[in-house]
Design a protein around this motif. Structure first.
Motif, PDB file in Angstrom:
ATOM      1  N   PHE A   1       1.846   3.945  -9.139  1.00  0.00           N
ATOM      2  CA  PHE A   1       1.712   4.952 -10.190  1.00  0.00           C
ATOM      3  C   PHE A   1       1.227   6.264  -9.579  1.00  0.00           C
ATOM      4  N   LEU A   2       1.910   7.348  -9.883  1.00  0.00           N
ATOM      5  CA  LEU A   2       1.688   8.619  -9.189  1.00  0.00           C
ATOM      6  C   LEU A   2       0.254   9.110  -9.288  1.00  0.00           C
ATOM      7  N   ASP A   3      -0.336   9.096 -10.474  1.00  0.00           N
ATOM      8  CA  ASP A   3      -1.701   9.619 -10.624  1.00  0.00           C
ATOM      9  C   ASP A   3      -2.700   8.808  -9.810  1.00  0.00           C
ATOM     10  N   ILE A   4      -2.522   7.480  -9.767  1.00  0.00           N
ATOM     11  CA  ILE A   4      -3.409   6.629  -8.964  1.00  0.00           C
ATOM     12  C   ILE A   4      -3.215   6.915  -7.484  1.00  0.00           C
ATOM     13  N   ARG A   5      -1.964   7.134  -7.082  1.00  0.00           N
ATOM     14  CA  ARG A   5      -1.679   7.432  -5.670  1.00  0.00           C
ATOM     15  C   ARG A   5      -2.311   8.758  -5.249  1.00  0.00           C
ATOM     16  N   ILE A   6      -2.209   9.745  -6.119  1.00  0.00           N
ATOM     17  CA  ILE A   6      -2.814  11.047  -5.809  1.00  0.00           C
ATOM     18  C   ILE A   6      -4.322  10.900  -5.624  1.00  0.00           C
ATOM     19  N   GLN A   7      -4.932  10.155  -6.517  1.00  0.00           N
ATOM     20  CA  GLN A   7      -6.378   9.924  -6.433  1.00  0.00           C
ATOM     21  C   GLN A   7      -6.747   9.204  -5.134  1.00  0.00           C
ATOM     22  N   ALA A   8      -5.951   8.198  -4.767  1.00  0.00           N
ATOM     23  CA  ALA A   8      -6.230   7.438  -3.540  1.00  0.00           C
ATOM     24  C   ALA A   8      -6.077   8.315  -2.301  1.00  0.00           C
ATOM     25  N   LEU A   9      -4.994   9.081  -2.229  1.00  0.00           N
ATOM     26  CA  LEU A   9      -4.760   9.924  -1.057  1.00  0.00           C
ATOM     27  C   LEU A   9      -5.760  11.071  -0.979  1.00  0.00           C
ATOM     28  N   SER A  10      -6.171  11.578  -2.129  1.00  0.00           N
ATOM     29  CA  SER A  10      -7.190  12.630  -2.140  1.00  0.00           C
ATOM     30  C   SER A  10      -8.483  12.129  -1.507  1.00  0.00           C
ATOM     31  N   GLY A  11      -8.855  10.888  -1.843  1.00  0.00           N
ATOM     32  CA  GLY A  11     -10.047  10.300  -1.240  1.00  0.00           C
ATOM     33  C   GLY A  11      -9.852   9.997   0.237  1.00  0.00           C
ATOM     34  N   LEU A  12      -8.689   9.503   0.605  1.00  0.00           N
ATOM     35  CA  LEU A  12      -8.423   9.141   2.005  1.00  0.00           C
ATOM     36  C   LEU A  12      -8.502  10.343   2.930  1.00  0.00           C
ATOM     37  N   PHE A  13      -8.039  11.479   2.470  1.00  0.00           N
ATOM     38  CA  PHE A  13      -7.959  12.650   3.336  1.00  0.00           C
ATOM     39  C   PHE A  13      -9.063  13.678   3.054  1.00  0.00           C
TER      40      PHE A  13
END
Length: 842
Positions: free
Chosen positions: A343-355
């Motif tokens: 799911f795009l919004d969850i992915r954005i949240q995950a990548l925002s935290g990762l980077f």
């Protein structure tokens, strides 16, 4: 919203008065029947504009009629920021009352609301020219930005205390904009204008060349592994042929093709679609997959995710190539585990935290390496009270300290690595990188096992020698492995979430969204899309399909559906007559366009499939071997009446029309309740699992059944489930036992709405093991509809039974008839009393 194009539909709506919205003939003169063929792109797109506007008006009209039940929120404050130009005093900031946060209704982007000064219960409360507002954005849970239909002066803004939900305009606005778009990709649109077989049929050049896409060999080796997966799924010949014919389009450069796959009930349509999408993903062909609703999109996405995970040696690697866009609530993302990772919004949240430069994966990796290189120094700092943690240094021994810190860093590392190869596309995190990460993780786990094994030893607890508790050999091996993990990936600089969103969409191989949601996929946002797959295409209005057909770079499209099942839902009678509800799939079929039939059904016992197969599909569907086996024949209740297929005649039924003009039949309700009660008892006594579907075409009957059932059968819900829905709500569903309530009961064979063949097809094809149709045999037999044919079929096959012959059903009917007679007597007395002045005593 500053773009004039985005406000044109709103401009039309904002220009309407209440009288306009209530006027069923307001746009009647502008609407023409949509033709079967078109002379130009302009004619094609233009013919949908007036019907779309009328359908929007009808939805608003329907909302106003049920105003007393419409969601309302309370406004805490309304502010008008400084503005210039034509929009002056039209943009406002609304703060919701704190009590509204977390309530049943909170306004969302795309909602059309009415701003009112009083709690609205009737249309007159709105006034003739109400202040309408379109929700442009949600700043947070309590603050929204809106565009109003007219200026609100400073003196008035404190008077508006309530917001009344009217409808969601998101889809209609997207369609409207797509119909007015200039300079878009019209390649496939041009292909469907005339829809001659030579225009959009199979490519003669490719067929003559015997073209088979590279790497797709069903009976040989395949370097990309696609054919192995297809064979492992055990597709039948028609499914395999459908997938292969679609994949042949991959290398076709001679023409742009729209291909149709015809999937009757139970023929494995979803399995075929998922297999096709998996093959396209493996071939790295950029594909958009659309469906009419968020729910339908989520279901097909779930099937693809399952295939990817089942075939992956390193789960969940590979999901980064798939993105799911849509409404989080309607897809129930927060309550399901299968599609959250794409799911795009969850992915954005995950990548925002990762980077994140402060707490991202690089920080956690360096923390782990630093601990392994400087274990003794970290221990000494802890003893000196200079450790980074807030713990009291006296609490831990040396051994406990090593275990605690190492496992803490390791947990963060594992979490980050899983997120990296879950959410980054395979073009960024290659299989070689994943191999190195797994090797590093393996060595780290060995070190963890070593620590746990010796954590209870005396030397470890004493902490006299750090090397005894965590020897240099393990640390060196872990460090060597961690140095194999890349310190950087080929990524753009992420400034904010919008950059991450753009990266995810442009790098994805497969993007899922609703058909109208495809309007958001422009060249800058998503890049080019080569292939389009539309699932449930026969349930999609053609104007919605036209949105997705304009995707940038699009070369070919595959439409999967069945025009003999339910069409798109249209509220306006004028639009219905003008063929606004016709799908592209249905129009192309009507013009003789070739469709690939999936011809084996896996759902119904042959006794159930026999009639719909003959009536709707000309006997072209065969039954799979396993549904013909003895194990597939279930006998839940004794008696021929309750066999695999039967019509149960309720001649004593009486149709009643309530305020909503949707009929109900109390006698049929009583009969069905008695049947389900008996099934419930059997399930409970024998611990037999059953799923029951009770279907009726009429909302009035559905409501009556739901009221009667209540929570009666919920005590054994693990074994026994009852699902009561309308036919429209059951499309795509299936249950062990289906009971159909036909409702209509009169002497002249009038069945009205019930006669719809598509609705009958859906109702008759939902059951696995048992199908029992309840109705008035005389009424249905005289109807001249598909139900009359069903009565004749049931009689010919010895499957026609009278409810009177079952003692329990007879008693149930007697009881409800007494109740109805008492009710009629009371109504007669009351009517007579009123007629005589209402004050006399009897």
């Amino acid at each position: 919203m500053e773009n004039n194009e985005k406000t044109r539909l709103l401009d039309k709506i904002f220009s309407w008065s209440i009288s306009d919205i209530l006027n069923k003939d307001l746009l009647k003169g502008q609407i023409r029947t949509i033709p079967d063929k078109f002379s130009s792109v302009e004619q094609y797109l233009g013919c949908f504009v007036a019907p779309l506007l009328e359908e929007t008006r009808t939805e608003l009209f329907s909302s106003l009629r049920s105003l007393s039940k419409t969601p309302v929120f309370q406004i805490y404050s309304l502010d008008t920021p400084d503005s210039r130009g034509s929009s002056k005093n039209l943009f406002h900031k609304i703060s919701l009352s704190e009590a509204e946060v977390g309530s049943k209704y909170q306004p969302k982007c795309g909602d059309l609301i009415a701003l009112t000064k009083v709690w609205t219960k009737r249309i007159s409360d709105l006034g003739q020219y109400p202040v309408l507002a379109y929700v442009c954005s949600m700043d947070d849970d309590r603050h929204i930005s809106v565009l109003s239909s007219k200026p609100i002066c400073m003196e008035e803004k404190f008077a508006y205390r309530y917001g009344v939900f009217l409808m969601t305009l998101t889809s209609n606005t997207r369609i409207w904009n797509a119909l007015h778009q200039e300079g878009g990709n019209m390649t496939l649109i041009k292909s469907v204008l005339q829809a001659d077989k030579t225009d959009i049929g199979p490519c003669i050049s490719c067929l003559s060349d015997g073209n088979v896409p590279e790497g797709i060999v069903f009976h040989g080796g395949c370097p990309c592994g696609v054919s192995d997966v297809i064979r492992s799924l055990k597709l039948n010949l028609s499914q395999e042929s459908a997938v292969l014919s679609c994949l042949r389009l991959k290398d076709c450069v001679h023409k742009n093709i729209v291909k149709l796959i015809w999937g009757p009930p139970g023929t494995g349509k979803t399995k075929t679609v998922a297999t096709l999408l998996y093959a396209l993903l493996k071939l790295r062909l950029r594909t958009a997959t659309c469906a009419p609703t968020n729910t339908a999109v989520a279901e097909v996405a779930s099937r693809l995710v399952s295939l990817v995970l089942d075939s992956s040696e390193c789960k969940p690697y590979g999901l980064g190539d798939i993105v799911l866009c849509g409404n989080r609530d309607r897809m129930r993302i927060d309550t399901r585990d299968d599609i959250g990772d794409i799911f795009l919004d969850i992915r954005i949240q995950a990548l925002s935290g990762l980077f994140s430069p402060f707490s991202g994966w690089k920080v956690h990796l360096e923390e782990l390496i630093d601990f392994l290189e400087n274990t003794e120094v970290k221990w000494e700092r802890y003893l000196g009270g200079n450790d980074d943690s807030d713990e009291d240094f006296s609490v831990l021994s040396c051994g406990e300290f090593v275990v605690d810190r190492f496992l803490g860093y390791l947990e963060k590392f594992d979490h980050d690595m899983v997120n990296l190869f879950t959410h980054l596309p395979t073009s960024v995190v290659t299989s070689a990188v994943v191999k190195n990460i797994r090797a590093a993780d393996l060595l780290l786990r060995k070190a963890e096992d070593h620590l746990r094994r010796y954590s209870s030893s005396e030397d470890f607890q004493r902490g006299s020698l750090v090397y005894d508790s965590f020897d240099r050999v393990h640390r060196v091996l872990c460090l060597e492995a961690l140095r194999l993990v890349p310190r950087t990936f080929n990524l753009p600089d992420f400034v904010d979430d919008d950059d991450i969103r753009k990266f995810c969409l442009q790098k994805a191989c497969t993007i899922f969204c609703t058909a109208s949601g495809a309007a958001e996929m422009n060249e800058d946002r998503t890049g080019s899309i080569e292939f389009l797959v539309i699932d449930e295409a026969a349930q999609l209005k053609e104007c919605e399909a036209a949105v997705s057909l304009q995707l940038p770079g699009l070369r070919h499209a595959v439409l999967i559906g069945d025009e003999l099942q339910l069409p798109p839902v249209i509220q306006s009678e004028i639009c219905e007559r003008a063929k606004f509800g016709r799908s592209l799939f249905e129009r192309l079929v009507g013009l003789g366009h070739e469709k690939h039939l999936l011809d084996v059904q896996y759902r119904m016992h042959p006794s159930i499939s026999q009639f719909p197969n003959k009536e709707f599909y000309e006997g072209m569907i065969s039954d799979a071997d396993f549904v013909k086996g003895n194990d597939y024949q279930k006998c839940y209740v004794r008696g021929n009446m309750y066999g695999t297929y039967s019509f149960i005649n309720v001649g004593r039924g009486r149709e009643e029309f309530g305020d909503g003009h949707s009929p109900k039949n109390a006698v049929e309700v009583a009969v069905i309740f008695e049947i389900v009660s008996n099934l419930f008892k059997v399930s409970k006594d024998s611990a037999t699992k059953m799923s029951i579907g009770v279907i009726s075409p009429y909302k009035g009957q559905v409501k009556a059944l739901q009221d009667k059932f209540g929570e009666e059968f919920s005590s054994n819900s693990e074994l026994f489930t009852v699902n009561v829905r309308s036919v429209d709500g059951f499309q795509g569903g299936e249950e062990d036992i289906i009971i159909i309530s036909t409702v209509r009961s009169n002497k002249n064979g009038n069945v009205g709405f019930l006669s719809n063949r598509q609705r009958a097809n859906v109702a008759l094809t939902r059951a696995r093991y048992c199908l029992w149709v309840i109705g008035n045999g005389t009424t249905l037999g005289l109807s001249g509809s598909v139900w009359g044919k069903l009565i004749a079929d049931a009689k010919r096959r010895g499957c026609f039974f009278n409810a009177e012959d079952d003692t329990r059903l007879k008693v149930a009917m007697d009881d409800v008839e007494i109740e109805l007679e008492d009710s009629d007597l009371f109504s007669s007395f009351r009517s007579l009393s009123i007629k005589n002045g209402g004050g006399k005593r009897w």
